[in-house]
Enzyme design. Structure first.
Site, PDB file in Angstrom:
ATOM      1  N   TYR A  30      56.589  14.761  33.100  1.00 57.73           N
ATOM      2  CA  TYR A  30      55.934  14.163  34.473  1.00 57.73           C
ATOM      3  C   TYR A  30      54.583  14.979  34.736  1.00 57.73           C
ATOM      4  CZ  TYR A  30      55.075  13.218  39.081  1.00 57.73           C
ATOM      5  OH  TYR A  30      54.330  13.042  40.403  1.00 57.73           O
ATOM      6  N   ASP A  87      42.528  14.804  45.121  1.00 58.39           N
ATOM      7  CA  ASP A  87      43.798  15.669  45.176  1.00 58.39           C
ATOM      8  C   ASP A  87      43.320  17.274  45.144  1.00 58.39           C
ATOM      9  OD1 ASP A  87      46.584  15.735  44.949  1.00 58.39           O
ATOM     10  OD2 ASP A  87      46.607  16.408  43.013  1.00 58.39           O
ATOM     11  N   ARG A 121      53.306   6.037  39.288  1.00 59.50           N
ATOM     12  CA  ARG A 121      51.752   6.405  39.199  1.00 59.50           C
ATOM     13  C   ARG A 121      50.915   5.608  38.546  1.00 59.50           C
ATOM     14  NH1 ARG A 121      50.905  11.406  42.359  1.00 59.50           N
ATOM     15  NH2 ARG A 121      52.923  11.918  43.210  1.00 59.50           N
ATOM     16  N   CYS A 150      51.119  11.503  51.077  1.00 56.46           N
ATOM     17  CA  CYS A 150      50.831  11.344  52.534  1.00 56.46           C
ATOM     18  C   CYS A 150      49.451  10.816  52.680  1.00 56.46           C
ATOM     19  CB  CYS A 150      51.059  12.573  53.146  1.00 56.46           C
ATOM     20  SG  CYS A 150      52.588  13.165  53.285  1.00 56.46           S
ATOM     21  N   HIS A 168      44.758  21.887  47.771  1.00 56.47           N
ATOM     22  CA  HIS A 168      45.246  20.758  47.802  1.00 56.47           C
ATOM     23  C   HIS A 168      44.495  19.654  48.536  1.00 56.47           C
ATOM     24  CE1 HIS A 168      49.408  18.167  47.330  1.00 56.47           C
ATOM     25  NE2 HIS A 168      48.616  17.799  46.453  1.00 56.47           N
ATOM     26  N   SER A 204      51.782  15.942  49.359  1.00 62.60           N
ATOM     27  CA  SER A 204      51.895  14.792  48.207  1.00 62.60           C
ATOM     28  C   SER A 204      52.239  13.668  48.837  1.00 62.60           C
ATOM     29  CB  SER A 204      52.843  15.252  47.133  1.00 62.60           C
ATOM     30  OG  SER A 204      52.294  16.486  46.810  1.00 62.60           O
ATOM     31  N   ARG A 241      57.931  16.005  40.413  1.00 60.38           N
ATOM     32  CA  ARG A 241      57.795  17.572  40.369  1.00 60.38           C
ATOM     33  C   ARG A 241      59.078  18.019  40.670  1.00 60.38           C
ATOM     34  NH1 ARG A 241      55.509  19.530  43.830  1.00 60.38           N
ATOM     35  NH2 ARG A 241      54.677  17.695  44.988  1.00 60.38           N
ATOM     36  N   LYS A 287      48.321  20.887  38.847  1.00 56.45           N
ATOM     37  CA  LYS A 287      49.059  21.583  39.742  1.00 56.45           C
ATOM     38  C   LYS A 287      49.190  23.160  39.098  1.00 56.45           C
ATOM     39  CE  LYS A 287      49.512  17.906  42.519  1.00 56.45           C
ATOM     40  NZ  LYS A 287      48.627  18.012  43.746  1.00 56.45           N
TER      41      LYS A 287
HETATM   42  C1  OXD Z   1      51.245  15.699  44.091  1.00 55.59           C
HETATM   43  C2  OXD Z   1      50.548  14.881  43.144  1.00 55.59           C
HETATM   44  O1  OXD Z   1      52.531  15.673  43.758  1.00 55.59           O
HETATM   45  O2  OXD Z   1      49.236  15.056  43.269  1.00 55.59           O
HETATM   46  O3  OXD Z   1      50.921  16.392  44.680  1.00 55.59           O
HETATM   47  O4  OXD Z   1      50.776  14.146  42.154  1.00 55.59           O
HETATM   48 MN    MN Z   2      48.828  16.161  45.008  1.00 54.91          MN
END
Ligand code: OXD
Ligand code: MN
Length: 589
Positions: free
Chosen positions: A196, A274, A366, A249, A225, A247, A67, A205
């Site tokens: 992306y 998420d 990913r 974590c 989130h 993100s 991002r 998002k």
């Molecule tokens: C983020 C994702 O970047 O979930 O938070 O992809």
């Molecule tokens: Mn996320």
């Protein structure tokens, strides 16, 4: 088809000039066609179909791997409505700047119209979006991440006129001509110049967090989130817990946690990993739905110990992006089980060996996998009303200061914990990694309006919900003086969830009150059973006054940014923390 959608599609195709327009129905046949086309033009690589049936690899443009927060804008009429933590552009300026990037952008390309539903098909809380995109990779990912096609169009036909349009084009993929723009007043998304996930899968998002957070403000709910999990106890009860973490974590790992105490009857069920939409139920509790239907997870570090359920999930029907590929067509990334293979092809398509000295997989590579692939998927994950949340966790990545877990005194204190949480940055966004930044409720990059107004909305939700969840802060990432992680994390996080359940069901036992909140006793977590030393336990539960005084100062600087928007309750909570810390200072001097 709804005429309003058709009108918008016509309008967009008149300016973008695609060669073809395809309305996506989400069917298997359509997906197969798209996949075949992407394999033949090199957008996807078919992986080993014996070991990874129906799995594909995509290598992105190397400048388009995460991002791009500095190119993400909230375009409200009044800059105050975007607030000091968002990039702002006026709607007119944004449209004047971005419109030319869409002009003729789809010449020689196919324009896909992707109607999608965020939330379970039967849920009154589900919402509709329509994404126009010129990327078949986006379509294939949207099919995994959302309920796509007829189910969404049917809602529009049945009168859902609040569908959110999202216009996406790859453009030329240059960061110089990349914008991810949100128009909260119009409920519109424009994204150009990136393929992306977080920039291009507009349901995720852009809609389910940025636009939905503004809908939630106006309509009395929250878009967060957060992961959602159910913790089953040996008695058979299930406690639903939501968790906001920035993100990369560990939300996905925690949501899919395989219990080391399964034989004793402790088990974790995934609802979502998420995003979480929280509504107030008739019982005054917060009820959560997961608007998504798939997982877009970070690959590196995922293995049989950290997330065995993810390893099972991604073994079929999944799309990998920017991971490495072995000679026999399997995938590989740093931190996978076993020693690194002798030769792989790296994420950019180059030969790689362990001696190469670079990462074989991009740190933000990913997997996209359907929720139904997850062996730990809760049977309640599509309950129309959602699941009732008993506890909310706020978690960051902090080497110091924040203990393994502590409990807020009440809702307002909990909102303050969320508002002031901080974390070290990760590879999920471009920019420096490992820098501590304030990331309120893990929503810093995702809140579609003024962050301080968002805190006011949280406080208000707690007044309206007569039975709001208890709030906790957690930190799996505390290190000792040598920089070693003290807490084993991953599956053992179950021990923290177990304490959280005990707190919400049985009250304040097995905890000590500190100036920052209620901290568990080491016995309540079971540090001895885990073989951690007394010194490790001390580090995990320590509240270091000097560290905390620094924290309070840093919080103050952050809170000041919000000026008159800062809710007085947040200021009062900050002052109360300062007072409690200074009375400890007096007592110990
Ligand atoms: C983020 C994702 O970047 O979930 O938070 O992809
Ligand atoms: Mn996320």
């Amino acid at each position: 088809m709804s005429s309003s959608v058709e009108q918008w599609v016509d309008e967009v195709s008149r300016s973008t000039h695609p060669d073809h327009v395809v309305w996506c129905d989400g069917s298997d046949a359509e997906n197969d066609r798209l996949i075949d086309q992407m394999v033949s033009d090199g957008t996807l690589i078919r992986l080993n179909q014996q070991t990874l049936p129906n799995c594909f690899l995509h290598r992105s443009n190397p400048q388009d791997v995460a991002r791009t927060e500095h190119l993400t804008f909230i375009c409200s009429e009044d800059p105050e409505d975007a607030g000091p933590t968002n990039n702002w552009m006026s709607p007119k300026e944004a449209k004047d700047k971005i419109r030319p990037l869409f002009d003729n952008a789809m010449r020689g390309r196919t324009m896909y119209v992707v109607p999608y539903l965020m939330g379970p098909a039967q849920s009154p809380y589900a919402k509709v979006g329509v994404e126009i995109t010129d990327s078949p990779y986006v379509v294939a990912n949207m099919r995994i991440m959302t309920r796509m096609g007829k189910v969404a169009l049917d809602r529009i036909k049945q009168g859902a006129d609040d569908w959110v349009p999202g216009l996406h084009s790859l453009g030329d993929l240059s960061p110089d001509r990349r914008f991810i723009a949100h128009f909260p007043e119009e409920r519109l998304i424009w994204s150009v110049g990136s393929g992306y996930g977080g920039n291009a899968l507009l349901g995720k998002k852009c809609y389910a967090l940025r636009i939905a957070s503004t809908m939630g403000r106006d309509q009395g709910w929250l878009a967060e989130h957060m992961l959602i999990l159910g913790l089953e106890s040996p008695e058979g009860d299930v406690t639903y817990i939501a968790g906001a973490f920035p993100s990369a974590c560990g939300k996905t790992n925690l949501a899919m946690l395989k219990s080391p105490l399964e034989a004793d009857g402790w088990k974790v069920w995934t609802i979502g990993e998420d995003i979480d939409w929280l509504n107030i139920g008739p019982d005054g509790r917060l009820w959560a739905i997961n608007p998504e239907s798939g997982y877009f997870g970070v690959a590196p570090g995922t293995n049989g110990r950290t997330n065995p359920n993810a390893m099972t999930a991604v073994s079929h029907d999944s799309i990998f992006t920017n991971v490495a590929m072995t000679e026999d067509g399997n995938v590989w990334w740093e931190g996978m089980d076993g020693p690194p293979p002798a030769h792989v092809t790296d994420w950019q398509g180059n030969p790689w060996t362990p001696a190469t000295g670079t990462k074989a997989a991009h740190p933000n590579s990913r997997f996209t996998t359907p929720a139904t692939n997850n062996p730990a998927l809760s049977s309640h994950w599509e309950d129309p009303q959602g699941v009732p949340i008993s506890a909310i966790l706020f978690g960051g990545r902090r080497a110091r200061t924040i203990p393994l877990v502590y409990k807020a005194f009440d809702w307002d204190h909990g909102v303050f914990l969320g508002a002031t949480m901080a974390s070290e940055t990760t590879a999920a966004a471009t920019g420096a990694v490992g820098v501590v930044r304030r990331d309120p409720m893990a929503m810093l990059p995702f809140c579609g309006y003024n962050m301080a107004d968002y805190w006011a909305h949280w406080l208000e939700m707690g007044r309206r919900a007569t039975n709001p969840p208890a709030v906790f802060q957690v930190n799996w990432f505390r290190t000792d003086d040598q920089g070693r992680y003290v807490w084993p994390g991953f599956g053992e996080n179950l021990r923290v969830l177990r304490w959280v359940r005990d707190q919400v069901r049985n009250g304040h036992g097995s905890a000590r009150e500190t100036p920052v909140g209620l901290v568990p006793t080491p016995e309540a977590i079971g540090t001895g059973e885990l073989g951690l030393s007394a010194e490790d336990a001390r580090i995990l539960f320590d509240i270091d006054r000097d560290d905390w005084l620094r924290e309070v100062e840093d919080q103050d600087a952050f809170l000041q940014k919000f000026g008159k928007h800062l809710p007085p309750t947040i200021r009062q909570q900050h002052q109360a923390l300062q007072r409690r810390l200074s009375s400890v200072a007096v007592a110990s001097s």
